[in-house]
Motif scaffolding. Sequence first.
Motif, PDB file in Angstrom:
ATOM      1  N   GLU A  82       0.824  -1.199   0.000  1.00 16.34           N
ATOM      2  CA  GLU A  82       0.000   0.000   0.000  1.00 16.34           C
ATOM      3  C   GLU A  82       0.863   1.257   0.000  1.00 16.34           C
ATOM      4  O   GLU A  82       0.508   2.261  -0.627  1.00 16.34           O
ATOM      5  CB  GLU A  82      -0.939   0.008   1.212  1.00 16.34           C
ATOM      6  CG  GLU A  82      -1.912   1.183   1.243  1.00 16.34           C
ATOM      7  CD  GLU A  82      -2.751   1.300  -0.024  1.00 16.34           C
ATOM      8  OE1 GLU A  82      -2.973   2.444  -0.470  1.00 16.34           O
ATOM      9  OE2 GLU A  82      -3.156   0.266  -0.586  1.00 16.34           O
ATOM     10  N   ARG A  83       2.015   1.239   0.679  1.00 15.47           N
ATOM     11  CA  ARG A  83       2.907   2.403   0.657  1.00 15.47           C
ATOM     12  C   ARG A  83       3.462   2.637  -0.747  1.00 15.47           C
ATOM     13  O   ARG A  83       3.589   3.776  -1.189  1.00 15.47           O
ATOM     14  CB  ARG A  83       4.056   2.206   1.654  1.00 15.47           C
ATOM     15  CG  ARG A  83       3.653   2.450   3.098  1.00 15.47           C
ATOM     16  CD  ARG A  83       4.870   2.652   3.990  1.00 15.47           C
ATOM     17  NE  ARG A  83       5.689   1.448   4.107  1.00 15.47           N
ATOM     18  CZ  ARG A  83       5.484   0.519   5.033  1.00 15.47           C
ATOM     19  NH1 ARG A  83       4.509   0.653   5.930  1.00 15.47           N
ATOM     20  NH2 ARG A  83       6.270  -0.542   5.090  1.00 15.47           N
TER      21      ARG A  83
ATOM     22  N   GLU B 289       0.710   4.169  -2.810  1.00 13.27           N
ATOM     23  CA  GLU B 289       0.541   5.584  -2.488  1.00 13.27           C
ATOM     24  C   GLU B 289       1.590   6.437  -3.203  1.00 13.27           C
ATOM     25  O   GLU B 289       1.291   7.517  -3.716  1.00 13.27           O
ATOM     26  CB  GLU B 289       0.645   5.789  -0.976  1.00 13.27           C
ATOM     27  CG  GLU B 289       0.342   7.196  -0.501  1.00 13.27           C
ATOM     28  CD  GLU B 289      -1.135   7.541  -0.579  1.00 13.27           C
ATOM     29  OE1 GLU B 289      -1.468   8.699  -0.284  1.00 13.27           O
ATOM     30  OE2 GLU B 289      -1.956   6.669  -0.941  1.00 13.27           O
ATOM     31  N   THR B 290       2.810   5.949  -3.267  1.00 15.44           N
ATOM     32  CA  THR B 290       3.864   6.661  -3.996  1.00 15.44           C
ATOM     33  C   THR B 290       3.511   6.778  -5.472  1.00 15.44           C
ATOM     34  O   THR B 290       3.704   7.828  -6.099  1.00 15.44           O
ATOM     35  CB  THR B 290       5.209   5.926  -3.827  1.00 15.44           C
ATOM     36  OG1 THR B 290       5.558   5.879  -2.439  1.00 15.44           O
ATOM     37  CG2 THR B 290       6.318   6.637  -4.590  1.00 15.44           C
TER      38      THR B 290
ATOM     39  N   ARG C 146       0.454   6.715  -6.785  1.00 17.58           N
ATOM     40  CA  ARG C 146      -0.677   7.631  -6.950  1.00 17.58           C
ATOM     41  C   ARG C 146      -0.219   9.083  -6.913  1.00 17.58           C
ATOM     42  O   ARG C 146      -0.699   9.920  -7.672  1.00 17.58           O
ATOM     43  CB  ARG C 146      -1.723   7.365  -5.865  1.00 17.58           C
ATOM     44  CG  ARG C 146      -2.395   5.999  -5.966  1.00 17.58           C
ATOM     45  CD  ARG C 146      -3.530   5.873  -4.964  1.00 17.58           C
ATOM     46  NE  ARG C 146      -4.030   4.505  -4.899  1.00 17.58           N
ATOM     47  CZ  ARG C 146      -3.771   3.656  -3.906  1.00 17.58           C
ATOM     48  NH1 ARG C 146      -3.013   4.042  -2.872  1.00 17.58           N
ATOM     49  NH2 ARG C 146      -4.256   2.437  -3.932  1.00 17.58           N
ATOM     50  N   GLU C 147       0.711   9.377  -6.018  1.00 19.22           N
ATOM     51  CA  GLU C 147       1.212  10.748  -5.939  1.00 19.22           C
ATOM     52  C   GLU C 147       1.996  11.094  -7.193  1.00 19.22           C
ATOM     53  O   GLU C 147       1.913  12.216  -7.705  1.00 19.22           O
ATOM     54  CB  GLU C 147       2.094  10.925  -4.698  1.00 19.22           C
ATOM     55  CG  GLU C 147       2.599  12.345  -4.538  1.00 19.22           C
ATOM     56  CD  GLU C 147       2.991  12.658  -3.116  1.00 19.22           C
ATOM     57  OE1 GLU C 147       3.950  13.424  -2.942  1.00 19.22           O
ATOM     58  OE2 GLU C 147       2.345  12.159  -2.188  1.00 19.22           O
TER      59      GLU C 147
ATOM     60  N   TYR D 170      -7.113  12.288  -5.820  1.00 20.86           N
ATOM     61  CA  TYR D 170      -5.929  12.288  -4.964  1.00 20.86           C
ATOM     62  C   TYR D 170      -5.258  13.657  -4.983  1.00 20.86           C
ATOM     63  O   TYR D 170      -4.836  14.172  -3.947  1.00 20.86           O
ATOM     64  CB  TYR D 170      -4.956  11.215  -5.451  1.00 20.86           C
ATOM     65  CG  TYR D 170      -3.715  11.101  -4.592  1.00 20.86           C
ATOM     66  CD1 TYR D 170      -3.739  10.387  -3.404  1.00 20.86           C
ATOM     67  CD2 TYR D 170      -2.535  11.717  -4.980  1.00 20.86           C
ATOM     68  CE1 TYR D 170      -2.608  10.281  -2.608  1.00 20.86           C
ATOM     69  CE2 TYR D 170      -1.403  11.623  -4.186  1.00 20.86           C
ATOM     70  CZ  TYR D 170      -1.439  10.901  -3.011  1.00 20.86           C
ATOM     71  OH  TYR D 170      -0.322  10.808  -2.237  1.00 20.86           O
TER      72      TYR D 170
END
Length: 229
Positions: free
Chosen positions: A9-10, A13-14, A16-17, A214
Amino acid sequence: MRASDAERERVAETLREAVAEGRLEMDEFEQRLDATFKARTHGELVPLVSDLPAPGAAVAPVVGVSPATVRGASGDVDWSRRIGGPATSTWAFAFWSGFGRKGRWTVGRAFTAVAVWGGGDIDLREANFEDREVVIRCFAVMGGIDVKVPPHVDLHVNGLGFMGGFDEQTKDAGEPEPGAPRVRVTGFALMGGVGVVRKWTKAQRQRRREAEEYRLRKPDTGDGRKELG
């Protein structure tokens, strides 16, 4: 070492950013995200984000970027990666049947499609292009051909319909992006139809929606940029 759900998940998230900031094009984001949730070890996860800053990390300003390297307004497509290379298909024919060209394929600079008492589907939304300008000639006789193109290509439609239709729909239409290919659709429909539509795939629309949501969740720093972290 085996990777945990939290580590996957981390990494997600990277990614997605990165797509929200324009560091990744949408199709590369989708590929990396899919690989993230399939990864079983740290060794599989690390290459997926090795060229991206960690969320919240300070990033030095980019100086002297050439206009040719800048993505278009949508931020989804690096057209330089999708133009060039040998064509995988230059024609299609259907007689009392159907044909389809979709997914990852390379359309020739001149592509001819014929449908007689049949139908055809030409989908350019995930396709590559042999040249910066391609011409698609469609001939439908008592049949139909559908042509789907990404919204931000430079599209020109000038076919003729006789007792039939040769139509362009403008769903999801947008201004042509810098560097986007020019697609010319021409031909003839007799007692049949040729339909040309601009639209994203369902997966592309979903990914664009996720990236935009996001981006909007990030607090604004007041200078037009989104605060990291």
